[in-house]
Design a protein around this motif. Structure first.
Motif, PDB file in Angstrom:
ATOM      1  N   VAL A 144       0.846  -1.209   0.000  1.00 44.37           N
ATOM      2  CA  VAL A 144       0.000   0.000   0.000  1.00 44.37           C
ATOM      3  C   VAL A 144       0.873   1.248   0.000  1.00 44.37           C
ATOM      4  O   VAL A 144       0.577   2.230  -0.695  1.00 44.37           O
ATOM      5  N   GLU A 145       1.962   1.220   0.749  1.00 41.06           N
ATOM      6  CA  GLU A 145       2.872   2.377   0.769  1.00 41.06           C
ATOM      7  C   GLU A 145       3.489   2.607  -0.600  1.00 41.06           C
ATOM      8  O   GLU A 145       3.693   3.757  -1.011  1.00 41.06           O
ATOM      9  N   ARG A 146       3.759   1.532  -1.328  1.00 38.75           N
ATOM     10  CA  ARG A 146       4.277   1.678  -2.693  1.00 38.75           C
ATOM     11  C   ARG A 146       3.202   2.213  -3.631  1.00 38.75           C
ATOM     12  O   ARG A 146       3.475   3.058  -4.490  1.00 38.75           O
ATOM     13  N   LEU A 147       1.972   1.721  -3.462  1.00 36.56           N
ATOM     14  CA  LEU A 147       0.871   2.204  -4.302  1.00 36.56           C
ATOM     15  C   LEU A 147       0.654   3.701  -4.137  1.00 36.56           C
ATOM     16  O   LEU A 147       0.370   4.417  -5.095  1.00 36.56           O
ATOM     17  N   ALA A 148       0.756   4.181  -2.894  1.00 33.87           N
ATOM     18  CA  ALA A 148       0.438   5.582  -2.583  1.00 33.87           C
ATOM     19  C   ALA A 148       1.666   6.488  -2.591  1.00 33.87           C
ATOM     20  O   ALA A 148       1.558   7.670  -2.252  1.00 33.87           O
ATOM     21  N   ALA A 149       2.827   5.953  -2.989  1.00 39.40           N
ATOM     22  CA  ALA A 149       4.088   6.708  -2.912  1.00 39.40           C
ATOM     23  C   ALA A 149       4.092   7.935  -3.821  1.00 39.40           C
ATOM     24  O   ALA A 149       3.286   8.049  -4.750  1.00 39.40           O
ATOM     25  N   GLU A 150       5.017   8.836  -3.521  1.00 40.31           N
ATOM     26  CA  GLU A 150       5.232  10.028  -4.350  1.00 40.31           C
ATOM     27  C   GLU A 150       6.644   9.983  -4.923  1.00 40.31           C
ATOM     28  O   GLU A 150       7.531   9.332  -4.362  1.00 40.31           O
ATOM     29  N   PRO A 151       6.875  10.683  -6.038  1.00 44.98           N
ATOM     30  CA  PRO A 151       8.207  10.668  -6.651  1.00 44.98           C
ATOM     31  C   PRO A 151       9.290  11.121  -5.675  1.00 44.98           C
ATOM     32  O   PRO A 151       9.051  11.960  -4.819  1.00 44.98           O
ATOM     33  N   GLY A 152      10.472  10.516  -5.814  1.00 44.64           N
ATOM     34  CA  GLY A 152      11.613  10.946  -5.017  1.00 44.64           C
ATOM     35  C   GLY A 152      11.983  10.009  -3.900  1.00 44.64           C
ATOM     36  O   GLY A 152      13.100  10.052  -3.390  1.00 44.64           O
ATOM     37  N   GLY A 153      11.045   9.141  -3.487  1.00 46.29           N
ATOM     38  CA  GLY A 153      11.330   8.230  -2.376  1.00 46.29           C
ATOM     39  C   GLY A 153      11.604   6.815  -2.849  1.00 46.29           C
ATOM     40  O   GLY A 153      11.384   6.464  -4.011  1.00 46.29           O
ATOM     41  N   GLY A 154      12.047   5.992  -1.911  1.00 45.15           N
ATOM     42  CA  GLY A 154      12.395   4.615  -2.233  1.00 45.15           C
ATOM     43  C   GLY A 154      11.195   3.750  -2.592  1.00 45.15           C
ATOM     44  O   GLY A 154      11.356   2.710  -3.236  1.00 45.15           O
ATOM     45  N   ASP A 155       9.990   4.151  -2.168  1.00 48.92           N
ATOM     46  CA  ASP A 155       8.787   3.371  -2.475  1.00 48.92           C
ATOM     47  C   ASP A 155       8.251   3.641  -3.883  1.00 48.92           C
ATOM     48  O   ASP A 155       7.421   2.896  -4.394  1.00 48.92           O
ATOM     49  N   TRP A 156       8.706   4.753  -4.491  1.00 48.68           N
ATOM     50  CA  TRP A 156       8.221   5.139  -5.827  1.00 48.68           C
ATOM     51  C   TRP A 156       8.829   4.217  -6.875  1.00 48.68           C
ATOM     52  O   TRP A 156      10.046   4.079  -6.966  1.00 48.68           O
ATOM     53  N   GLY A 157       7.955   3.547  -7.649  1.00 46.39           N
ATOM     54  CA  GLY A 157       8.466   2.610  -8.645  1.00 46.39           C
ATOM     55  C   GLY A 157       7.390   2.227  -9.640  1.00 46.39           C
ATOM     56  O   GLY A 157       6.386   2.928  -9.796  1.00 46.39           O
ATOM     57  N   ARG A 158       7.612   1.092 -10.292  1.00 43.95           N
ATOM     58  CA  ARG A 158       6.701   0.649 -11.362  1.00 43.95           C
ATOM     59  C   ARG A 158       5.266   0.530 -10.864  1.00 43.95           C
ATOM     60  O   ARG A 158       4.323   0.975 -11.537  1.00 43.95           O
TER      61      ARG A 158
END
Length: 267
Positions: free
Chosen positions: A141-155
């Protein structure tokens, strides 16, 4: 009949059955089903959410893979005319056919081992889905809701947010399940855009650009995208080739994909 109620969670299906009444009520309140709506529950398990979903007056289809749970679900809900049970794999399910002109509201306590491929499968049917509420691993969920620039931001973040608005609603501890998982969970709401903020000329090319960019996320775009486009082509759409992929927002990836779509040799 009692043996039906003693079904043990199966590791190969990634089953963790929700039993906490407070959490169940909170999820049902977030979904807020209504009469006349078409709900689809993926992986109802022992029916923890199913009863509340039916109580809303909505029509409910459920898809369950574990055939040992089918008798239990039929026993509990089979006499309700609003309830339809489908035994099968949600990863192979044709949701557009099920919708039959209606909009589906999709719900599920998704097994961790299939959550990402299942979400991508559902995105292919986003035009027949009005919203989705899922219980997922908290880090997903943290990856789904991530914002650009952080480690969770991805495909996962980019492709889901291209199609949907993402809301991380609340977290759920392991004690709400039987057996308790070794990770925290969270509830997420995904609402497909009626009008996308950015439009890729070829969504498959967007997927390809994003996948290539994040295959080696520590490298710069100049390196990760070199098989698709030159540094000059990257720069031509206002993107610095020396950036790493997590530094780009969705708009930048769409510009790259659209530039690629305009190159005749890439078609």
């Amino acid at each position: 009949m009692n043996e039906l109620y003693q079904h043990k969670a199966r590791k190969r299906f990634g089953q963790n059955f929700l039993h906490d009444a407070g959490v169940i009520h909170r999820i049902l309140r977030a979904i807020n089903g209504k009469a006349g709506e078409r709900l689809l529950e993926i992986g109802p398990g022992q029916g923890a959410l199913t009863e509340g979903l039916l109580s809303s007056g909505a029509t409910l289809d459920v898809v369950e893979l574990d055939q040992d749970l089918i008798p239990l679900l039929k026993l509990k809900f089979g006499l309700n005319p609003q309830f339809t049970l489908h035994q099968g794999d949600a990863l192979k399910f044709n949701f557009a056919e099920l919708a039959n002109g209606d909009k589906l509201r999709v719900v599920g306590n998704l097994p961790y081992n299939i959550s990402t491929p299942l979400i991508f499968h559902l995105l292919e049917h986003a035009d027949v889905i009005s919203d989705m509420h899922f219980m997922l691993q908290k880090e997903v969920v943290e990856r789904l809701a991530a914002e650009p620039g952080g480690g969770d931001w991805g495909r996962l973040s980019i492709m889901v947010q291209y199609h949907c608005r993402v809301e991380h609603l609340f977290n759920v501890g392991p004690g709400a399940f039987n057996p308790p998982p070794k990770v925290d969970s969270a509830i997420v709401r995904l609402v497909p855009h009626t009008e996308r903020p950015y439009t890729a000329k070829n969504p498959k090319l967007l997927e390809r650009v994003v996948r290539e960019a994040f295959n080696q996320r520590r490298k710069t775009l100049r390196n990760t995208l070199k098989s698709l486009m030159s540094s000059d082509a990257i720069e031509a759409v206002g993107v610095e080739p020396g950036l790493r992929p997590e530094q780009l927002d969705i708009a930048a990836f769409v510009r790259l994909a659209n530039a690629l779509a305009d190159q005749p040799q890439s078609n």
